[in-house]
Design a protein around this motif. Sequence first.
Motif, PDB file in Angstrom:
ATOM      1  N   THR A  26       0.860  -1.176   0.000  1.00 55.67           N
ATOM      2  CA  THR A  26       0.000   0.000   0.000  1.00 55.67           C
ATOM      3  C   THR A  26       0.897   1.228   0.000  1.00 55.67           C
ATOM      4  O   THR A  26       1.785   1.346   0.840  1.00 55.67           O
ATOM      5  N   VAL A  27       0.692   2.088  -0.982  1.00 49.92           N
ATOM      6  CA  VAL A  27       1.491   3.310  -1.075  1.00 49.92           C
ATOM      7  C   VAL A  27       0.553   4.507  -1.144  1.00 49.92           C
ATOM      8  O   VAL A  27      -0.598   4.382  -1.555  1.00 49.92           O
ATOM      9  N   THR A  28       1.068   5.649  -0.730  1.00 53.94           N
ATOM     10  CA  THR A  28       0.287   6.881  -0.789  1.00 53.94           C
ATOM     11  C   THR A  28       0.716   7.647  -2.031  1.00 53.94           C
ATOM     12  O   THR A  28       1.890   7.967  -2.197  1.00 53.94           O
ATOM     13  N   GLU A  29      -0.232   7.890  -2.906  1.00 54.62           N
ATOM     14  CA  GLU A  29       0.044   8.674  -4.106  1.00 54.62           C
ATOM     15  C   GLU A  29      -0.581  10.045  -3.924  1.00 54.62           C
ATOM     16  O   GLU A  29      -1.650  10.178  -3.329  1.00 54.62           O
ATOM     17  N   ILE A  30       0.099  11.045  -4.445  1.00 55.84           N
ATOM     18  CA  ILE A  30      -0.461  12.399  -4.385  1.00 55.84           C
ATOM     19  C   ILE A  30      -0.761  12.837  -5.813  1.00 55.84           C
ATOM     20  O   ILE A  30       0.138  12.929  -6.647  1.00 55.84           O
ATOM     21  N   LYS A  31      -2.063  13.035  -6.084  1.00 58.71           N
ATOM     22  CA  LYS A  31      -2.499  13.508  -7.402  1.00 58.71           C
ATOM     23  C   LYS A  31      -3.413  14.703  -7.171  1.00 58.71           C
ATOM     24  O   LYS A  31      -4.319  14.643  -6.350  1.00 58.71           O
ATOM     25  N   ASP A  32      -3.189  15.750  -7.905  1.00 59.59           N
ATOM     26  CA  ASP A  32      -4.001  16.962  -7.777  1.00 59.59           C
ATOM     27  C   ASP A  32      -4.084  17.415  -6.316  1.00 59.59           C
ATOM     28  O   ASP A  32      -5.153  17.744  -5.808  1.00 59.59           O
ATOM     29  N   ASN A  33      -2.956  17.392  -5.621  1.00 63.46           N
ATOM     30  CA  ASN A  33      -2.871  17.784  -4.213  1.00 63.46           C
ATOM     31  C   ASN A  33      -3.762  16.959  -3.281  1.00 63.46           C
ATOM     32  O   ASN A  33      -4.117  17.400  -2.203  1.00 63.46           O
ATOM     33  N   LYS A  34      -4.120  15.748  -3.711  1.00 62.53           N
ATOM     34  CA  LYS A  34      -4.926  14.871  -2.856  1.00 62.53           C
ATOM     35  C   LYS A  34      -4.143  13.590  -2.604  1.00 62.53           C
ATOM     36  O   LYS A  34      -3.590  12.995  -3.523  1.00 62.53           O
ATOM     37  N   LYS A  35      -4.106  13.187  -1.321  1.00 65.25           N
ATOM     38  CA  LYS A  35      -3.443  11.936  -0.970  1.00 65.25           C
ATOM     39  C   LYS A  35      -4.425  10.785  -1.169  1.00 65.25           C
ATOM     40  O   LYS A  35      -5.599  10.897  -0.832  1.00 65.25           O
ATOM     41  N   LYS A  36      -3.908   9.712  -1.711  1.00 66.15           N
ATOM     42  CA  LYS A  36      -4.774   8.559  -1.948  1.00 66.15           C
ATOM     43  C   LYS A  36      -3.960   7.292  -1.706  1.00 66.15           C
ATOM     44  O   LYS A  36      -2.839   7.157  -2.198  1.00 66.15           O
ATOM     45  N   GLU A  37      -4.510   6.375  -0.911  1.00 68.43           N
ATOM     46  CA  GLU A  37      -3.849   5.088  -0.659  1.00 68.43           C
ATOM     47  C   GLU A  37      -4.176   4.155  -1.825  1.00 68.43           C
ATOM     48  O   GLU A  37      -5.347   3.979  -2.181  1.00 68.43           O
TER      49      GLU A  37
END
Length: 174
Positions: free
Chosen positions: A46-57
Amino acid sequence: MSDAARWYVIHTYSGYENKVATNIEKAVENRQIEDLIQEVRVPTETVTEIKDNKKKEVERKIFPGYVLVKMVMTDDSWYVVRNIRGVTGFVGPGSKPVPLTEEEVDRLGVETRHIEVNFEVGDSVQVIDGYLDGFVGRVDAIEAEKNLVRVTVSMMGKDVPVELEIDQVQPLGD
Protein backbone atom coordinates in the motif's frame (compact mmCIF):
# COMPACT_ATOMS: atom_id res chain seq x y z
CA MET A 1 11.63 -35.10 -5.27
CA SER A 2 10.67 -33.78 -1.87
CA ASP A 3 7.04 -33.71 -0.75
CA ALA A 4 7.45 -30.33 0.90
CA ALA A 5 5.72 -27.43 -0.79
CA ARG A 6 8.10 -24.65 -1.84
CA TRP A 7 7.54 -21.16 -3.23
CA TYR A 8 8.02 -20.76 -6.97
CA VAL A 9 7.87 -17.63 -9.09
CA ILE A 10 5.70 -17.63 -12.19
CA HIS A 11 6.15 -15.11 -14.98
CA THR A 12 2.90 -13.70 -16.40
CA TYR A 13 1.84 -11.15 -18.94
CA SER A 14 1.96 -7.78 -17.23
CA GLY A 15 -1.44 -6.81 -15.90
CA TYR A 16 -2.61 -10.44 -15.77
CA GLU A 17 -1.21 -11.23 -12.30
CA ASN A 18 -4.56 -11.23 -10.45
CA LYS A 19 -6.34 -13.09 -13.26
CA VAL A 20 -3.60 -15.74 -13.35
CA ALA A 21 -3.75 -16.12 -9.54
CA THR A 22 -7.54 -16.52 -9.65
CA ASN A 23 -7.35 -19.03 -12.52
CA ILE A 24 -4.72 -21.11 -10.70
CA GLU A 25 -6.93 -21.17 -7.59
CA LYS A 26 -9.94 -22.25 -9.70
CA ALA A 27 -7.92 -25.00 -11.42
CA VAL A 28 -6.70 -26.27 -8.04
CA GLU A 29 -10.26 -26.35 -6.72
CA ASN A 30 -11.68 -28.03 -9.86
CA ARG A 31 -8.97 -30.71 -9.92
CA GLN A 32 -8.91 -31.03 -6.11
CA ILE A 33 -5.13 -30.72 -5.92
CA GLU A 34 -4.98 -28.47 -2.84
CA ASP A 35 -2.27 -30.79 -1.48
CA LEU A 36 -0.04 -29.99 -4.49
CA ILE A 37 -0.75 -26.29 -5.02
CA GLN A 38 -1.30 -24.75 -1.60
CA GLU A 39 -1.10 -20.99 -1.95
CA VAL A 40 -1.04 -18.33 -4.65
CA ARG A 41 0.10 -14.76 -3.99
CA VAL A 42 0.40 -11.53 -5.93
CA PRO A 43 2.63 -9.49 -3.60
CA THR A 44 1.33 -5.94 -3.18
CA GLU A 45 2.14 -2.94 -1.03
CA THR A 46 0.00 0.00 0.00
CA VAL A 47 1.49 3.31 -1.08
CA THR A 48 0.29 6.88 -0.79
CA GLU A 49 0.04 8.67 -4.11
CA ILE A 50 -0.46 12.40 -4.38
CA LYS A 51 -2.50 13.51 -7.40
CA ASP A 52 -4.00 16.96 -7.78
CA ASN A 53 -2.87 17.78 -4.21
CA LYS A 54 -4.93 14.87 -2.86
CA LYS A 55 -3.44 11.94 -0.97
CA LYS A 56 -4.77 8.56 -1.95
CA GLU A 57 -3.85 5.09 -0.66
CA VAL A 58 -3.38 2.66 -3.52
CA GLU A 59 -2.34 -0.95 -3.65
CA ARG A 60 0.55 -1.52 -6.01
CA LYS A 61 2.09 -4.77 -7.20
CA ILE A 62 5.60 -5.19 -5.82
CA PHE A 63 6.67 -7.48 -8.70
CA PRO A 64 4.62 -6.63 -11.79
CA GLY A 65 4.49 -9.60 -14.14
CA TYR A 66 5.07 -12.19 -11.42
CA VAL A 67 2.92 -14.44 -9.24
CA LEU A 68 4.22 -16.52 -6.32
CA VAL A 69 2.91 -20.07 -5.89
CA LYS A 70 3.53 -22.41 -2.96
CA MET A 71 3.42 -25.87 -4.45
CA VAL A 72 4.81 -29.38 -4.49
CA MET A 73 6.54 -29.62 -7.87
CA THR A 74 5.24 -32.63 -9.78
CA ASP A 75 4.56 -33.17 -13.47
CA ASP A 76 0.85 -32.62 -12.75
CA SER A 77 1.23 -29.42 -10.71
CA TRP A 78 3.75 -28.02 -13.23
CA TYR A 79 1.36 -28.81 -16.10
CA VAL A 80 -1.63 -27.18 -14.37
CA VAL A 81 0.23 -23.93 -13.65
CA ARG A 82 2.09 -23.83 -16.97
CA ASN A 83 -1.16 -24.12 -18.92
CA ILE A 84 -3.02 -21.31 -17.17
CA ARG A 85 -3.80 -18.56 -19.65
CA GLY A 86 -1.46 -15.60 -19.12
CA VAL A 87 1.38 -17.69 -17.64
CA THR A 88 4.56 -17.40 -19.70
CA GLY A 89 6.59 -19.79 -17.55
CA PHE A 90 8.34 -20.48 -14.29
CA VAL A 91 11.36 -18.47 -13.23
CA GLY A 92 14.49 -20.62 -13.52
CA PRO A 93 17.15 -21.59 -16.04
CA GLY A 94 15.66 -23.04 -19.21
CA SER A 95 12.33 -24.58 -18.32
CA LYS A 96 13.44 -25.86 -14.90
CA PRO A 97 11.57 -24.09 -12.10
CA VAL A 98 13.79 -23.08 -9.17
CA PRO A 99 12.15 -22.65 -5.76
CA LEU A 100 12.85 -19.59 -3.63
CA THR A 101 15.30 -20.15 -0.78
CA GLU A 102 14.19 -19.68 2.85
CA GLU A 103 16.17 -16.41 2.90
CA GLU A 104 14.36 -15.14 -0.19
CA VAL A 105 10.97 -16.09 1.28
CA ASP A 106 11.87 -14.22 4.48
CA ARG A 107 13.27 -11.19 2.65
CA LEU A 108 10.26 -10.94 0.34
CA GLY A 109 7.89 -11.27 3.28
CA VAL A 110 5.95 -13.92 1.37
CA GLU A 111 4.98 -15.86 4.45
CA THR A 112 3.86 -14.33 7.69
CA ARG A 113 5.52 -16.28 10.42
CA HIS A 114 3.72 -16.21 13.73
CA ILE A 115 6.20 -16.42 16.54
CA GLU A 116 5.07 -17.89 19.81
CA VAL A 117 6.49 -15.81 22.63
CA ASN A 118 6.38 -17.69 25.92
CA PHE A 119 7.71 -14.86 28.08
CA GLU A 120 6.69 -11.28 28.74
CA VAL A 121 8.14 -7.92 29.73
CA GLY A 122 9.71 -8.19 33.19
CA ASP A 123 10.48 -11.93 32.90
CA SER A 124 13.99 -13.28 33.30
CA VAL A 125 15.34 -15.03 30.23
CA GLN A 126 18.51 -16.85 29.29
CA VAL A 127 20.33 -16.08 26.05
CA ILE A 128 20.73 -19.38 24.18
CA ASP A 129 22.41 -18.21 20.97
CA GLY A 130 24.91 -15.63 19.76
CA TYR A 131 27.73 -13.78 21.45
CA LEU A 132 25.83 -13.47 24.74
CA ASP A 133 25.05 -17.21 24.93
CA GLY A 134 24.61 -18.18 28.59
CA PHE A 135 23.85 -14.67 29.88
CA VAL A 136 20.67 -14.08 31.88
CA GLY A 137 18.70 -10.88 31.54
CA ARG A 138 15.36 -9.16 32.07
CA VAL A 139 12.95 -8.57 29.17
CA ASP A 140 12.35 -4.84 28.60
CA ALA A 141 10.36 -4.96 25.37
CA ILE A 142 9.05 -7.46 22.82
CA GLU A 143 8.48 -6.56 19.16
CA ALA A 144 7.04 -9.82 17.82
CA GLU A 145 6.29 -8.39 14.35
CA LYS A 146 10.00 -7.56 13.97
CA ASN A 147 11.13 -10.79 15.73
CA LEU A 148 13.00 -8.70 18.32
CA VAL A 149 13.26 -8.71 22.08
CA ARG A 150 15.10 -6.10 24.15
CA VAL A 151 16.82 -7.55 27.19
CA THR A 152 18.94 -5.95 29.89
CA VAL A 153 21.86 -8.19 30.85
CA SER A 154 24.39 -7.59 33.59
CA MET A 155 27.96 -7.40 32.28
CA MET A 156 30.89 -6.59 34.53
CA GLY A 157 28.56 -5.08 37.12
CA LYS A 158 26.73 -2.87 34.59
CA ASP A 159 23.24 -3.26 33.17
CA VAL A 160 23.54 -3.35 29.39
CA PRO A 161 20.46 -3.21 27.11
CA VAL A 162 20.75 -5.52 24.09
CA GLU A 163 18.47 -6.31 21.16
CA LEU A 164 18.17 -9.97 20.20
CA GLU A 165 16.01 -12.11 17.97
CA ILE A 166 13.19 -13.75 19.87
CA ASP A 167 14.49 -17.28 19.26
CA GLN A 168 17.84 -16.33 20.83
CA VAL A 169 16.32 -16.30 24.33
CA GLN A 170 14.25 -18.65 26.43
CA PRO A 171 12.45 -18.16 29.71
CA LEU A 172 14.39 -19.27 32.77
CA GLY A 173 13.26 -22.64 34.01
CA ASP A 174 12.75 -24.20 30.55
